[in-house]
Design a protein around this motif. Structure first.
Motif: not given
Length: 188
Positions: A96, A132, A134-135, A143, A156, A172, A174-176
Motif C-alpha cells: 500500500e 495499491t 486509496n483515499t 487522486r 469505488n 472511497e 482504490e487505485y493500483e
C-alpha cells in the motif's frame, strides 16, 4: 542517519523517536487531517504511544520499515511521511502506498516525486508485484497524485467508518499499478 531512498528533492529515512514533535505538528494541522479524521487534533500521548510505534514497525515481508519520514534534500526540513508497506506480512506481493505531507509541501510535486520513487524501488529492488492506494472519493488532490504516479483507478467502495467525516458519504476509491503495467510504461 540512514537513508532509505533519495530523489532529486527528497530524502526518505526511517523514523526515530526524535520525530515525535514533527508528527505532533503534522497531525495537529486541521487542514492536513481534514480528509483523515475530520481535522481532529492528536495528543502528544497518542503520538508517543500509538503513532510512533506504528511508524517504527518493521515489515518482514519487505525486510524494511513500511513508513518513511520525508525531508527536503537541500534543507533537511521535515515534510511529512510516505507509506510503502506490504498488506500481507508474509511477502511483498501487494503493498500500500500512502503519504501525509505538511501544507507547506502541498502543490510542489513532492507527493508525486516520492510516490514514483517508491514504486520504482518496489518493482526493481523489493519484489513487489502490485501497488495499491486509496483515499476518499472527494480527495481530488490525492487522486491526482496517484494518477501522476502511474496508478490507475480500480474501484469505488464504501467503508464502514465508526465516525463518518464530511465527504465520507461519497465513499472511497482504490487505485493500483501492477509490475507488468509498470514495465510496459518503461519500455521505449
Amino acid at each position: 542517519m540512514q537513508t532509505f531512498l533519495e530523489t532529486e528533492r527528497l530524502v526518505l529515512r526511517p523514523f526515530t523517536d526524535a520525530d515525535a514533535d514533527h508528527l505532533f505538528a503534522l497531525d495537529n494541522d486541521p487542514d492536513v487531517m481534514h480528509i483523515i479524521n475530520g481535522g481532529k487534533p492528536a495528543s502528544r500521548e497518542a503520538i508517543r504511544t500509538r503513532t510512533l510505534p506504528h511508524l517504527l514497525r518493521d515489515y518482514a515481508g519487505l525486510g524494511t520499515r513500511g513508513y518513511w519520514a520525508a525531508e527536503e534534500r537541500t534543507t533537511g526540513a521535515f515534510l511529512g511521511w510516505f507509506e510503502f508497506r506490504p498488506l500481507d506480512d508474509l511477502g511483498p506481493a501487494v503493498v500500500e502506498l500512502g503519504y501525509r505531507l505538511n501544507r507547506t509541501a502541498w502543490g510542489r510535486g513532492y507527493a508525486t516525486e516520492g510516490s514514483r520513487a517508491l514504486i520504482d524501488k518496489g518493482f526493481t529492488d523489493l519484489g513487489v508485484e502490485r501497488v495499491t492506494a486509496n483515499t476518499m472519493a472527494v480527495n481530488d488532490r490525492s487522486r491526482r497524485v496517484m494518477e501522476k504516479s502511474g496508478l490507475t483507478f480500480l474501484r469505488n467502495f464504501t467503508g464502514d467508518w465508526p465516525d463518518p467525516i464530511e465527504g465520507s458519504e461519497h465513499g472511497e476509491v482504490e487505485y493500483e499499478i501492477t509490475r507488468s503495467d509498470w514495465e510496459s510504461r518503461r519500455q521505449p
